[in-house]
Design a protein around this motif. Structure first.
Motif, PDB file in Angstrom:
ATOM      1  N   GLN A 137       1.010  -1.261  -0.136  1.00 30.05           N
ATOM      2  CA  GLN A 137       0.071   0.010   0.017  1.00 30.05           C
ATOM      3  C   GLN A 137       0.782   1.261  -0.154  1.00 30.05           C
ATOM      4  O   GLN A 137       0.459   2.124  -0.692  1.00 30.05           O
ATOM      5  N   SER A 138       1.893   1.152   0.760  1.00 34.49           N
ATOM      6  CA  SER A 138       2.551   2.567   0.959  1.00 34.49           C
ATOM      7  C   SER A 138       3.592   2.608  -0.642  1.00 34.49           C
ATOM      8  O   SER A 138       3.698   3.885  -1.004  1.00 34.49           O
ATOM      9  N   THR A 139       4.000   1.468  -1.218  1.00 31.70           N
ATOM     10  CA  THR A 139       4.415   1.378  -2.442  1.00 31.70           C
ATOM     11  C   THR A 139       3.689   2.264  -3.642  1.00 31.70           C
ATOM     12  O   THR A 139       3.870   2.623  -4.547  1.00 31.70           O
ATOM     13  N   LEU A 140       2.355   1.693  -3.500  1.00 33.97           N
ATOM     14  CA  LEU A 140       1.572   1.924  -4.229  1.00 33.97           C
ATOM     15  C   LEU A 140       1.116   3.741  -4.311  1.00 33.97           C
ATOM     16  O   LEU A 140       1.124   3.962  -5.521  1.00 33.97           O
ATOM     17  N   SER A 141       0.959   3.808  -3.156  1.00 36.70           N
ATOM     18  CA  SER A 141       0.750   5.308  -2.934  1.00 36.70           C
ATOM     19  C   SER A 141       1.803   6.384  -3.673  1.00 36.70           C
ATOM     20  O   SER A 141       1.819   7.409  -4.071  1.00 36.70           O
ATOM     21  N   ILE A 142       3.232   5.989  -3.498  1.00 32.73           N
ATOM     22  CA  ILE A 142       4.321   6.361  -3.956  1.00 32.73           C
ATOM     23  C   ILE A 142       4.217   6.382  -5.593  1.00 32.73           C
ATOM     24  O   ILE A 142       4.442   7.502  -6.318  1.00 32.73           O
ATOM     25  N   PHE A 143       3.922   5.084  -5.886  1.00 29.96           N
ATOM     26  CA  PHE A 143       3.990   5.035  -7.317  1.00 29.96           C
ATOM     27  C   PHE A 143       2.922   5.941  -8.163  1.00 29.96           C
ATOM     28  O   PHE A 143       3.025   6.142  -9.401  1.00 29.96           O
ATOM     29  N   CYS A 144       1.790   5.989  -7.401  1.00 32.26           N
ATOM     30  CA  CYS A 144       0.854   7.048  -8.157  1.00 32.26           C
ATOM     31  C   CYS A 144       1.123   8.416  -8.330  1.00 32.26           C
ATOM     32  O   CYS A 144       0.709   9.142  -9.128  1.00 32.26           O
ATOM     33  N   LEU A 145       2.178   8.838  -7.666  1.00 35.07           N
ATOM     34  CA  LEU A 145       2.827   9.926  -7.853  1.00 35.07           C
ATOM     35  C   LEU A 145       3.540  10.335  -9.112  1.00 35.07           C
ATOM     36  O   LEU A 145       3.579  11.145  -9.742  1.00 35.07           O
ATOM     37  N   LYS A 146       4.034   9.148  -9.570  1.00 30.95           N
ATOM     38  CA  LYS A 146       4.907   8.912 -10.805  1.00 30.95           C
ATOM     39  C   LYS A 146       4.621   7.740 -11.444  1.00 30.95           C
ATOM     40  O   LYS A 146       5.378   6.751 -11.273  1.00 30.95           O
ATOM     41  N   PRO A 147       3.581   7.630 -12.140  1.00 27.54           N
ATOM     42  CA  PRO A 147       2.986   6.388 -12.795  1.00 27.54           C
ATOM     43  C   PRO A 147       3.838   5.854 -13.967  1.00 27.54           C
ATOM     44  O   PRO A 147       3.619   4.642 -14.332  1.00 27.54           O
ATOM     45  N   LEU A 158      -5.389   0.870 -13.750  1.00 26.24           N
ATOM     46  CA  LEU A 158      -5.179   0.559 -15.129  1.00 26.24           C
ATOM     47  C   LEU A 158      -6.047   1.451 -16.087  1.00 26.24           C
ATOM     48  O   LEU A 158      -5.838   2.180 -17.017  1.00 26.24           O
ATOM     49  N   GLN A 159      -7.301   1.786 -15.374  1.00 31.20           N
ATOM     50  CA  GLN A 159      -8.229   2.647 -16.169  1.00 31.20           C
ATOM     51  C   GLN A 159      -7.600   4.114 -16.159  1.00 31.20           C
ATOM     52  O   GLN A 159      -7.688   4.776 -17.242  1.00 31.20           O
ATOM     53  N   GLU A 160      -7.164   4.577 -15.184  1.00 36.55           N
ATOM     54  CA  GLU A 160      -6.664   6.036 -15.168  1.00 36.55           C
ATOM     55  C   GLU A 160      -5.290   6.150 -15.828  1.00 36.55           C
ATOM     56  O   GLU A 160      -4.941   7.033 -16.731  1.00 36.55           O
ATOM     57  N   HIS A 161      -4.159   5.047 -15.913  1.00 37.61           N
ATOM     58  CA  HIS A 161      -3.017   5.507 -16.446  1.00 37.61           C
ATOM     59  C   HIS A 161      -2.594   4.281 -17.211  1.00 37.61           C
ATOM     60  O   HIS A 161      -1.324   4.117 -17.496  1.00 37.61           O
ATOM     61  N   CYS A 162      -3.625   3.692 -17.855  1.00 33.66           N
ATOM     62  CA  CYS A 162      -3.287   2.747 -18.948  1.00 33.66           C
ATOM     63  C   CYS A 162      -2.076   2.945 -20.161  1.00 33.66           C
ATOM     64  O   CYS A 162      -1.416   2.299 -20.376  1.00 33.66           O
ATOM     65  N   ILE A 163      -2.360   4.300 -20.501  1.00 36.42           N
ATOM     66  CA  ILE A 163      -1.560   4.637 -21.882  1.00 36.42           C
ATOM     67  C   ILE A 163      -0.039   4.863 -21.139  1.00 36.42           C
ATOM     68  O   ILE A 163       0.970   4.512 -21.855  1.00 36.42           O
ATOM     69  N   VAL A 164       0.019   5.664 -20.154  1.00 40.03           N
ATOM     70  CA  VAL A 164       1.451   6.065 -19.548  1.00 40.03           C
ATOM     71  C   VAL A 164       2.211   5.006 -18.745  1.00 40.03           C
ATOM     72  O   VAL A 164       3.377   5.236 -18.492  1.00 40.03           O
TER      73      VAL A 164
END
Length: 743
Positions: free
Chosen positions: A40-50, A86-92
């Motif tokens: 969960q902590s790693t996912l929150s950091i990843f959402c800042l730079k997907p 995946l729905q929000e950042h699938c392209i990038v």
């Protein structure tokens, strides 16, 4: 001490922890919760730079997807988090990160953690990503998942929702110019086509989705949909023929095993061949599933053909795509007997011998002809073919193509032919070229059956002339479909009942089941010497005719006296007079016999008509009779669809080309012929060391001989007289040779 070291390594060794959790989930729940909080902590950091490549996050997602079934309450939010990401950042997203997320969702779906109604729309949306490997993974999973969902029973709710989603993707391609939407729509159409061919989505809704794809502005999508409609059943037939060709011949393998050396490899091959044949025979025993052409399931064939024609008239696509549209329009018009008069005017523009793929245009013209097309619309097409193809200024192959094309059109609508034009075309019946000759004669044969009055008197034939005299030929006018007396198809019901009675007629009835002996049964003796001779009416008539021919009558004697008198007066020879009388008698007998046959045929037709009227007027049909009648009609449609009794709906290009001396092969055919010639030819190069030899060498024969047969040879004698130095040299050379061989 060992347990402490292992517990210290578990946070970093996820595969080992995964294995332990699957064995004992309760004992390692604390370690799992530790890893889940880390995720969960790693996912929150990843959402800042997907956009970055997060290998640690991929490992954690894979680990949690493997063991989430062990802790369903703790990981309840995990699937939705991956779906939202995946729905929000699938392209990038990075390709590896995106692939690991998709694989985790597929694993959760296989474990029945996620419902496919939530997952499959996301996967259709992921087709937009520019990742070929990911598209292949998604495509295979979607097809297999939908197939498994409809395995036991049709999941109509899922099917309708996904088909509607594919329609929305196709509509988005028309409104926007995004390449990603075009790729997603192309994959969606591929999924629909694949599922239809696998008999999973074989309903009218799927056909309407693919029909909508025919009007897509993207050429790839339109071509895929058009080819699906043109070749729905051809692929299945090709696959069936290929599977039959690949079947091994078990009988030959058994025969070869008897006369050759036995080995484990040969026995394994024989067992594998037996299993393959057994599986094939087992599949043959299953009930055959008839897959009707998708063109029959179109919801609005007239509107579909008109929209396709508007796309064809716009001339926006290249020639190959327009040719496909032309072929599809003609197939729809011919199958559903539609009225699209502008299509025939468009075809006239392309009916030139110099036009590329003109034979396929002629095929489209023939397929678009049917009895309900007005002759005024088809007559210009026939005249254009005759003026451009059937002239002395073109090659013989062109004339043959023109005659065959006219014949195929007239076979479907004979009223399109003019009498003067037909008599002009039949003059090619004595042409020196075989293709032209057969084309003209086939046209004569067609109109002998349809309307012999349009032919010249010498081309009508003896049977057609006689039919014209007695009026047995009925030429239908435009729009006339024949008289239908009574309920349509009711004679099939009566014929089926008679067939059932005939099938039970020869069965013996048990003695106990019979009520009494006075019910009309007659005892017949079984003596072989006693025969019952039944006089048939036809045999009696034939015998009477023969007797009349053999026995002289008074009238024949009178005729003989008159003929004798005429012979004396006119001095006619006996042979000439005899031949004259025989010809006269034969002609009269032939006319009388033909007259009797036609009278019998008319009487039979009238009797059938009266039977249909009697059935329709006297019999009250029950719901069971209507069900039986519908079943008989469906069986008849199945026979027509499988090509057992129906006329051809599709015209092949070889029918238009006609017989040719040697057709020109394309590149694929030439390469196949070359490879076939190379099959049994040995490879170029030296045969040294090859096992495929006619015999062994002299050196090998010497090695296998008895020692006493070669003891006197100088090589053996010299070998025994070698010195120690020579033996060492030869031994060293042999060792070096062995070392070089091992390398």
């Amino acid at each position: 001490m060992g347990r402490r070291n292992r517990a210290a390594l578990l946070p970093t060794q996820l595969p080992q922890l995964q294995n332990l959790i699957k064995r004992d989930p309760v004992s390692y729940k604390a370690e799992f919760l530790q890893q889940y909080r880390h995720y969960q902590s790693t996912l929150s950091i990843f959402c800042l730079k997907p956009t970055e490549e997060a290998k640690e996050l991929c490992e954690l997602v894979t680990f949690i997807s493997q063991v989430s079934s062990c802790y369903p309450q703790d990981t309840a939010e995990f699937p939705q988090q991956i779906i939202d990401l995946l729905q929000e950042h699938c392209i990038v997203l990075h390709p590896e990160v995106r692939k690991s997320f998709v694989q985790a969702l597929i694993l959760l779906r296989n474990k029945q953690v996620i419902d496919n109604s939530r997952l499959l729309p996301l996967f259709f949306n992921l087709f937009k990503c520019r990742d070929k490997a990911l598209r292949e993974l998604l495509y295979n999973h979607i097809v297999n998942d939908i197939k498994n969902a409809n395995l036991k029973a049709k999941n109509n709710k899922l099917n309708r929702s996904l088909q509607t989603y594919v329609l929305t993707i196709l509509e988005s391609v028309k409104t926007g110019n995004s390449d990603e939407n075009a790729v997603a729509a192309k994959k969606g159409v591929d999924v629909c086509v694949d599922l239809y061919q696998k008999n999973v989505w074989d309903d009218a809704k799927t056909v309407s989705v693919i029909a909508e794809a025919c009007f897509s502005p993207v050429s790839k999508i339109a071509v895929t949909a058009i080819r699906f409609f043109l070749h729905t059943n051809d692929d299945e037939d090709d696959q069936a023929s290929e599977s039959e060709d690949d079947m091994p011949d078990v009988r030959k393998m058994k025969q070869a095993a008897q006369y050759s050396g036995k080995s484990k490899a040969k026995s394994r091959k024989l067992e594998a061949a037996k299993k393959k044949v057994k599986r094939k025979n087992k599949n043959k025993d299953k009930a055959e599933a008839f897959n009707f052409s998708a063109l029959h399931l179109l919801n609005d064939p007239q509107g579909f053909a008109e929209k396709l024609y508007s796309k064809l008239a716009a001339k926006e696509d290249r020639w190959e795509v327009r040719l496909l549209r032309m072929n599809l329009i003609s197939r729809v018009i011919g199958i559903h007997q539609l009225s699209l008069l502008g299509f025939y005017t468009t075809l006239i523009k392309y009916l030139q011998p110099s036009q590329r793929d003109v034979t396929r245009v002629l095929v489209a013209a023939a397929q678009a002809s049917h009895p309900l097309v007005p002759p005024d619309a088809l007559e210009p097409v026939v005249k254009a073919i005759a003026n451009n193809f059937v002239t002395d200024r073109v090659a013989n192959e062109v004339i043959a193509v023109g005659l065959n094309g006219i014949r195929e059109i007239c076979a479907r609508q004979p009223l399109a032919m003019d009498e003067t034009l037909l008599q002009d075309l039949t003059q090619y019946k004595n042409h020196r070229d075989k293709g032209v000759l057969m084309g003209a004669r086939s046209l004569i044969t067609l109109f002998r059956e349809v309307n012999p009055e349009m032919l010249l008197r010498k081309d009508r034939g003896r049977a057609a002339v006689q039919r014209l005299k007695d009026g047995s030929i009925q030429t239908l006018q435009f729009g006339e479909t024949g008289n239908s007396d009574g309920l349509q198809g009711i004679e099939m019901l009566d014929a089926a009942e008679k067939a059932e009675e005939e099938a039970w007629k020869d069965w013996e009835i048990d003695e106990d089941s019979s009520g009494s002996d006075d019910e009309g049964w007659v005892d017949v003796s079984d003596d072989e010497n006693e025969f019952v001779k039944v006089a048939m009416s036809d045999d009696e008539d034939d015998e009477d005719e023969d007797r009349k021919k053999k026995e002289p009558t008074e009238s024949s004697e009178v005729d003989g006296a008159e003929n004798a008198e005429a012979q004396r007066k006119r001095r006619i020879g006996k042979r000439q007079l005899k031949k004259l009388r025989e010809d006269q008698e034969n002609s009269e007998e032939a006319r009388e016999k033909l007259r009797q046959e036609l009278a019998a045929k008319r009487a039979a037709d009238e009797e059938k008509r009266q039977e249909r009227l009697a059935i329709a007027s006297t019999r009250i049909l029950t719901p069971a009779d209507f069900a039986k009648l519908n079943e008989l009609k469906e069986n008849k449609e199945i026979e027509m669809a499988t090509g057992k009794r129906a006329a051809e709906e599709e015209v092949s290009e070889s029918t238009i080309l006609g017989p040719r001396k040697k057709a020109k092969m394309d590149y694929e055919a030439r390469m196949a012929s070359i490879e076939e010639g190379r099959a049994d030819r040995p490879k170029f190069g030296s045969k040294k060391g090859s096992k495929e030899r006619g015999s062994t060498t002299n050196r090998e024969k010497t090695r296998n001989k008895n020692f006493m047969m070669v003891a006197h040879k100088w090589q053996v004698v010299a070998k025994g007289k070698r010195s120690l130095v020579d033996k060492q040299k030869q031994l060293r050379a042999a060792i070096n040779k062995q070392k070089t061989r091992k390398r």
